[in-house]
Design a protein around this motif. Structure first.
Motif, PDB file in Angstrom:
ATOM      1  N   ALA A  46     -14.537  12.735  -3.397  1.00  0.00           N
ATOM      2  CA  ALA A  46     -13.478  11.724  -3.370  1.00  0.00           C
ATOM      3  C   ALA A  46     -12.946  11.401  -4.756  1.00  0.00           C
ATOM      4  N   HIS A  47     -13.506  11.985  -5.802  1.00  0.00           N
ATOM      5  CA  HIS A  47     -13.160  11.577  -7.158  1.00  0.00           C
ATOM      6  C   HIS A  47     -11.724  11.953  -7.544  1.00  0.00           C
ATOM      7  N   ASP A  48     -11.064  10.988  -8.185  1.00  0.00           N
ATOM      8  CA  ASP A  48      -9.766  11.220  -8.816  1.00  0.00           C
ATOM      9  C   ASP A  48     -10.060  11.569 -10.278  1.00  0.00           C
ATOM     10  N   PRO A  49      -9.750  12.759 -10.730  1.00  0.00           N
ATOM     11  CA  PRO A  49     -10.140  13.156 -12.092  1.00  0.00           C
ATOM     12  C   PRO A  49      -9.338  12.479 -13.200  1.00  0.00           C
ATOM     13  N   GLU A  50      -8.156  11.953 -12.886  1.00  0.00           N
ATOM     14  CA  GLU A  50      -7.296  11.426 -13.959  1.00  0.00           C
ATOM     15  C   GLU A  50      -7.919  10.242 -14.697  1.00  0.00           C
ATOM     16  N   PRO A  51      -8.450   9.219 -14.003  1.00  0.00           N
ATOM     17  CA  PRO A  51      -9.090   8.133 -14.754  1.00  0.00           C
ATOM     18  C   PRO A  51     -10.267   8.614 -15.598  1.00  0.00           C
ATOM     19  N   VAL A  52     -10.982   9.607 -15.083  1.00  0.00           N
ATOM     20  CA  VAL A  52     -12.109  10.153 -15.840  1.00  0.00           C
ATOM     21  C   VAL A  52     -11.606  10.845 -17.105  1.00  0.00           C
ATOM     22  N   ARG A  53     -10.512  11.600 -16.991  1.00  0.00           N
ATOM     23  CA  ARG A  53      -9.938  12.264 -18.167  1.00  0.00           C
ATOM     24  C   ARG A  53      -9.472  11.243 -19.201  1.00  0.00           C
ATOM     25  N   ARG A  54      -8.854  10.151 -18.723  1.00  0.00           N
ATOM     26  CA  ARG A  54      -8.386   9.118 -19.660  1.00  0.00           C
ATOM     27  C   ARG A  54      -9.557   8.493 -20.410  1.00  0.00           C
ATOM     28  N   GLU A  55     -10.637   8.201 -19.689  1.00  0.00           N
ATOM     29  CA  GLU A  55     -11.798   7.616 -20.358  1.00  0.00           C
ATOM     30  C   GLU A  55     -12.439   8.608 -21.315  1.00  0.00           C
ATOM     31  N   LEU A  56     -12.468   9.871 -20.926  1.00  0.00           N
ATOM     32  CA  LEU A  56     -13.022  10.900 -21.816  1.00  0.00           C
ATOM     33  C   LEU A  56     -12.223  10.951 -23.111  1.00  0.00           C
ATOM     34  N   ALA A  57     -10.900  10.916 -23.005  1.00  0.00           N
ATOM     35  CA  ALA A  57     -10.054  10.933 -24.198  1.00  0.00           C
ATOM     36  C   ALA A  57     -10.309   9.702 -25.064  1.00  0.00           C
ATOM     37  N   THR A  58     -10.456   8.544 -24.416  1.00  0.00           N
ATOM     38  CA  THR A  58     -10.714   7.306 -25.154  1.00  0.00           C
ATOM     39  C   THR A  58     -12.000   7.397 -25.952  1.00  0.00           C
ATOM     40  N   TRP A  59     -13.069   7.873 -25.315  1.00  0.00           N
ATOM     41  CA  TRP A  59     -14.361   7.897 -25.997  1.00  0.00           C
ATOM     42  C   TRP A  59     -14.470   9.037 -26.997  1.00  0.00           C
ATOM     43  N   ARG A  60     -13.717  10.105 -26.811  1.00  0.00           N
ATOM     44  CA  ARG A  60     -13.662  11.130 -27.855  1.00  0.00           C
ATOM     45  C   ARG A  60     -12.978  10.569 -29.095  1.00  0.00           C
ATOM     46  N   ASP A  61     -11.952   9.754 -28.873  1.00  0.00           N
ATOM     47  CA  ASP A  61     -11.275   9.114 -30.004  1.00  0.00           C
ATOM     48  C   ASP A  61     -12.209   8.120 -30.696  1.00  0.00           C
ATOM     49  N   LEU A  62     -13.003   7.384 -29.887  1.00  0.00           N
ATOM     50  CA  LEU A  62     -13.945   6.430 -30.479  1.00  0.00           C
ATOM     51  C   LEU A  62     -15.061   7.153 -31.234  1.00  0.00           C
ATOM     52  N   ARG A  63     -15.374   8.376 -30.816  1.00  0.00           N
ATOM     53  CA  ARG A  63     -16.366   9.159 -31.565  1.00  0.00           C
ATOM     54  C   ARG A  63     -15.840   9.483 -32.961  1.00  0.00           C
ATOM     55  N   ASP A  64     -14.533   9.763 -33.029  1.00  0.00           N
ATOM     56  CA  ASP A  64     -13.926  10.074 -34.326  1.00  0.00           C
ATOM     57  C   ASP A  64     -13.649   8.823 -35.149  1.00  0.00           C
ATOM     58  N   HIS A  65     -13.448   7.712 -34.466  1.00  0.00           N
ATOM     59  CA  HIS A  65     -13.153   6.435 -35.141  1.00  0.00           C
ATOM     60  C   HIS A  65     -14.072   5.360 -34.551  1.00  0.00           C
ATOM     61  N   PRO A  66     -15.335   5.325 -34.963  1.00  0.00           N
ATOM     62  CA  PRO A  66     -16.324   4.431 -34.346  1.00  0.00           C
ATOM     63  C   PRO A  66     -15.911   2.959 -34.433  1.00  0.00           C
TER      64      PRO A  66
END
Length: 226
Positions: free
Chosen positions: A98-118
């Motif tokens: 049932a998973h919608d992948p789009e919200p997961v992709r958005r969160e993944l992008a957010t946390w990858r950015d936070l990894r680069d800018h803690p």
């Protein structure tokens, strides 16, 4: 009869109060007086009274002899609340078809950015962490599960705020979020679930240790006063 689509006044006050409790706008040690809240939200005391009754049933406020106060979890309740978190979030991951992948992709992008800018430890980081977990659960397609998780977050938040993570813990949290999202998007819910349970368990252990430390300090201070 209310017009179709118009939100009842008591519901609006309930949502506003719930949002302010969730955001920490209302101080846990300050009584939720009906008159003050009615003035704050520009309504009479009746919808405030109805909203407080609903929030009491939700577990987001508690009744003291002199009135209502924002709920503040006891240390002994934290383990149960974290167990409930695991049950809710695990159920979301188990709804693999049932998973919608789009919200997961958005969160993944957010946390990858936070990894680069803690980010700095604090309320904004806690809010971002909660958004990650709620977004992933909502992506499972069951809104009721996500609503239940929001309630758990609101109940745990006052004690989570005591556990401001170190720089190393922020980095670990970021990596754990990325791993969970990557496993989900790769179509491997079993690995995602293992990573999720380990992540929440680590968070629980940190918060419990900090809360127990704060409780010991409070007891020592009271003993010195007495």
């Amino acid at each position: 009869m209310a017009r179709r689509g118009r939100i009842p006044l008591s519901e609006r006050v309930y949502r506003s109060l719930r949002g302010d409790l969730a955001a920490g706008v209302l101080v846990p040690t300050e009584r939720l007086g009906e008159e003050r809240l009615a003035e704050t939200y520009g309504v009479s005391r009746t919808p405030v009274r109805e909203a407080l009754a609903r929030l009491l049933a939700d577990g987001l406020v508690e009744r003291h002899p002199d009135g209502f106060y924002p709920y503040r979890p006891r240390v002994e309740e934290l383990a149960d609340l974290y167990e409930l978190r695991i049950l809710l979030e695990a159920r979301g991951i188990q709804r693999r078809h049932a998973h919608d992948p789009e919200p997961v992709r958005r969160e993944l992008a957010t946390w990858r950015d936070l990894r680069d800018h803690p980010p700095e430890p604090g309320a904004a980081l806690i809010a971002a962490d909660e958004r990650f977990h709620t977004a992933l659960l909502a992506a499972s397609g069951n809104a009721a599960l996500a609503d239940a998780l929001d309630t758990v977050h609101a109940r745990v938040r006052p004690l989570r705020a005591l556990d401001l993570p170190t720089t190393d813990r922020v980095a670990s949290m970021t990596d754990e979020h990325i791993a969970i999202a990557e496993h989900l998007l790769a179509g491997d819910p079993d690995k995602a679930l293992d990573a999720l349970v380990a992540h929440i368990t680590t968070s629980r252990d940190h918060v419990l240790a900090r809360a127990e430390h704060a409780l010991r300090l409070t007891r020592m201070a009271r003993a010195l006063r007495d």
